[in-house]
Enzyme design. Structure first.
Site, PDB file in Angstrom:
ATOM      1  CG  ASN A   9       3.737  -4.468   0.843  1.00 43.20           C
ATOM      2  OD1 ASN A   9       4.838  -4.811   0.437  1.00 43.20           O
ATOM      3  ND2 ASN A   9       2.646  -4.499   0.082  1.00 43.20           N
TER       4      ASN A   9
ATOM      5  CG  HIS B  94       6.505   4.660   2.967  1.00 41.96           C
ATOM      6  ND1 HIS B  94       6.009   4.797   4.255  1.00 41.96           N
ATOM      7  CD2 HIS B  94       5.877   3.559   2.450  1.00 41.96           C
ATOM      8  CE1 HIS B  94       5.132   3.843   4.495  1.00 41.96           C
ATOM      9  NE2 HIS B  94       5.042   3.076   3.422  1.00 41.96           N
TER      10      HIS B  94
END
Length: 202
Positions: free
Chosen positions: A74, A24
């Site tokens: 996020n 990620h």
């Protein structure tokens, strides 16, 4: 360092701060490689107001702002929006480097704007910048084929064979990125309006 938007492109490596080696956070690996290519890898500084590690570099007479948010993925958009305010960056002059589940491992491409397509880091940037015009370097990581959850997969590390392939992919991605930035700084930025894909990988 308040320069006009067409003079200071920003390149952002999206990821989870403190987890630099996971799938990620491959965008952070890409921007670290870019910093080495531009000979500024030893000049990163933490800007606490922006919430990111920053370094500036010169490319063909243009100043680049390189950024690694010190946030979770996020909420990466908070750091990007703060940097956009400080450096007076237009969204279309911001490059986001990030992992892409829907692109196979070994593939990389540039995409000019568009929706986040489920990527929470990109979604955060769109929300905080109030725009989806950012240019994106999509670095393929593929999807898990062993039944594991997507969350477990993206937070996991590349296998050794994957790392070897990924190093080649990042080199191609940085070349693609630099070529696009050079084209934009030499010509009218609106001239590059199509998605450019590197098809040389496995």
């Amino acid at each position: 360092m308040g320069t006009s938007p067409d003079q200071s492109p920003a390149v952002v490596g999206l990821g989870n701060h403190g987890m630099p080696s996971t799938r990620h956070s491959v965008g952070m690996a890409a921007i670290n490689l870019l910093a080495r290519r531009l000979n500024v890898a030893d000049q990163w500084k933490t800007d606490r107001r922006i919430g990111a590690d920053l370094v500036t570099a010169q490319l063909d007479g243009a100043q680049l702002v390189l950024l690694k948010p010190r946030q979770f993925m996020n909420v990466n958009g908070t750091s990007v929006a703060n940097a956009a305010g400080k450096f007076r960056l237009a969204p279309e002059n911001i490059y986001l480097l990030h992992d892409e589940l829907d692109k196979p491992l070994g593939k990389v491409s540039l995409k000019l704007g568009g929706s986040a397509r489920g990527h929470k880091g990109v979604r955060s940037c769109i929300e905080y910048l109030k725009s989806d015009k950012m240019i994106r370097l999509l670095i393929g990581i593929g999807r898990p084929d062993d039944g594991s959850s997507v969350t477990t997969y993206v937070l996991g590390r590349f296998t050794k064979p994957e790392q070897e392939l990924q190093s080649q992919v990042l080199e191609r991605g940085v070349e693609l990125l630099l070529a696009h930035i050079k084209q934009r700084t030499r010509t009218d930025p609106t001239a590059c309006t199509k998605m450019v894909e590197n098809r040389g990988g496995a």
